[in-house]
Scaffold this active site. Structure first.
Site, PDB file in Angstrom:
ATOM      1  CE  LYS A   1       0.226  -1.522   4.304  1.00 41.43           C
ATOM      2  NZ  LYS A   1      -0.091  -2.792   4.911  1.00 41.43           N
TER       3      LYS A   1
ATOM      4  CE  LYS B   1      -4.131  -1.600   4.699  1.00 41.54           C
ATOM      5  NZ  LYS B   1      -4.242  -2.345   5.961  1.00 41.54           N
TER       6      LYS B   1
HETATM    7  N1  HSE Z   1      -0.786  -4.048   9.540  1.00 41.68           N
HETATM    8  C1  HSE Z   1      -1.862  -4.190   8.602  1.00 41.68           C
HETATM    9  C2  HSE Z   1      -3.158  -4.424   9.365  1.00 41.68           C
HETATM   10  C3  HSE Z   1      -1.562  -5.308   7.659  1.00 41.68           C
HETATM   11  O1  HSE Z   1      -3.112  -4.663  10.570  1.00 41.68           O
HETATM   12  O2  HSE Z   1      -4.234  -4.374   8.778  1.00 41.68           O
HETATM   13  C4  HSE Z   1      -2.441  -5.372   6.445  1.00 41.68           C
HETATM   14  O3  HSE Z   1      -2.293  -4.233   5.643  1.00 41.68           O
END
Ligand code: HSE
Length: 400
Positions: free
Chosen positions: A100, A200
């Site tokens: 991402k 995201k």
């Molecule tokens: N660290 C991220 C989460 C991993 O906990 O969603 C997935 O992108």
């Protein structure tokens, strides 16, 4: 036979190799041809493991091999992933990534390069792990103007919020537990400060508006200030605290933010617990839709990456159009957004009412020496002005 290379043999990369092996036959049927991993790029060696014979340390071995048609990037971070991915696209190879950070920073440029080279750059796994959301936005929800996307898009923080709510524990204890279980990184900053969720929602908003949304422009608050006392108030209100990443279409454009919210039981995201993710989408003709499932982890994320591999195998000579130009979208200032605010203060009721007028008081069991209240709906800018006159604020959480 279609030859694939995997760059980065960490959790997701090794998951991709595993998924391609476990479901070899069904994947071959769907892709129309057998998919075979020819190379795995990694700094490390894996002596004694079957993967060792495929390990290469120089990305140019992949770049210069015309047999490799599809490349999987699961290294993470912007560099050197960006350099490697660009080289692969320039060499006429299709690329899928779970990264991402790379997609949020360089998505528009890599999509344009893929188009120029008549290949594809895909990134289904970059948001929501195994949950299909990029392809639905790009291929299925094309009749709609998407008016809102609000998601729980970080499994680590959702696990922590769920655990705090179930056990009444403090933030630091829950973080240690999440680290021990492998849900939180040793350095958890990107998750708990909301940076991961911010990237995201930047990706999703870019896809929805078709322009570049810079993640730096998105107002982002993490969960580090949420305490066991806040959870007591949430329970008194019959609400749950969740880290939401949200973008909305408003009259003047799009507004986006990441922050903890108090959700009522009637909210579609209220029951999304543990490491699960869910993304709520509202379209002007569709109405509401929800995408729910495993938002992180080795095999769920690998499942999304391999779905891109299959899609690219079916479109080896076709660039599937993606609307995401490099033209920057100026987001509407989040301070125009209207919310209700839950506030904890050591000021007295007279001071609260002088600053905010009519409010709804909340009493939490076992909490003393402070007042909790919910304001009427007002803009962020108005809230800031009023709260400055109150002073003595212990906490503020937005109420959805
Ligand atoms: N660290 C991220 C989460 C991993 O906990 O969603 C997935 O992108």
């Amino acid at each position: 036979m279609i030859k694939v290379a995997v760059m980065g043999y960490g959790t997701v990369g090794s998951g991709v190799v595993e998924v391609l092996d476990i479901n070899r036959n069904s994947i071959a049927k769907r892709a129309g041809d057998e998919i075979v991993v020819k190379y795995v790029l990694d700094l490390r060696d894996f002596p004694g493991e079957p993967i060792q014979e495929k390990i290469v340390h120089d990305y140019q071995t992949i770049e210069n091999d015309p047999e490799v048609q599809i490349v999987v990037e699961t290294m993470g971070g912007v560099e050197p992933a960006y350099t490697f991915v660009k080289a692969m696209l320039n060499a006429g190879k299709h690329v899928t990534t779970s990264n991402k950070a790379l997609v949020a920073a360089k998505g528009a440029e890599l999509i344009a390069l893929a188009k120029e080279k008549n290949v594809n750059f895909m990134f289904e796994a970059s948001v929501g792990g195994g949950i299909p959301i990029i392809r639905p936005l790009n291929s299925s929800l094309t009749a709609d103007e998407i008016e809102e996307i609000t998601g729980i898009v970080n499994g680590t923080t959702n696990y922590m919020m769920t655990k705090m709510s179930e056990e009444g524990s403090e933030f630091d204890d829950v973080l240690k537990d999440a680290q021990a279980k492998g849900y939180a990184e040793k350095d958890p900053t990107a998750d708990i400060e909301g940076y991961d969720a911010c990237r995201k929602i930047a990706i999703l908003t870019s896809l929805v508006c078709g322009q570049q949304v810079d993640f730096e422009d998105i107002h982002t608050e993490g969960i580090t200030k949420i305490s066991a006392t806040d959870i007591k108030y949430a329970k008194a209100m019959g609400r749950a605290i969740k880290l939401l990443a949200s973008s909305k279409k408003v009259d003047e454009g799009y507004v986006a933010m990441v922050a903890p919210f108090l959700l009522p039981q009637t909210h579609p995201l209220y029951s999304v617990n543990g490491v699960f993710n869910a993304i709520f989408v509202h379209g002007n003709v569709l109405g509401d839709a929800m995408f729910y499932g495993s938002g992180a982890g080795k095999l769920p994320t690998a499942s999304a990456v391999v779905s891109d591999v299959v899609d690219m195998a079916k479109h080896l000579d076709v660039n599937i159009a993606l609307e995401w130009s490099s033209k920057k979208l100026e987001l509407v200032d989040y301070k125009n957004l209207k919310n209700r605010y839950f506030v904890r203060t050591t000021a007295d009721k007279a001071a609260v009412e002088k600053a905010f007028g009519s409010v709804e008081y909340v009493v939490a069991e076992g909490v003393s020496g402070e007042i909790g209240f919910v304001t009427e709906s007002m803009s962020e800018a108005d809230y800031e002005k009023r709260v400055a006159s109150l002073g003595d604020v212990l906490q503020m959480i937005r109420v959805a």
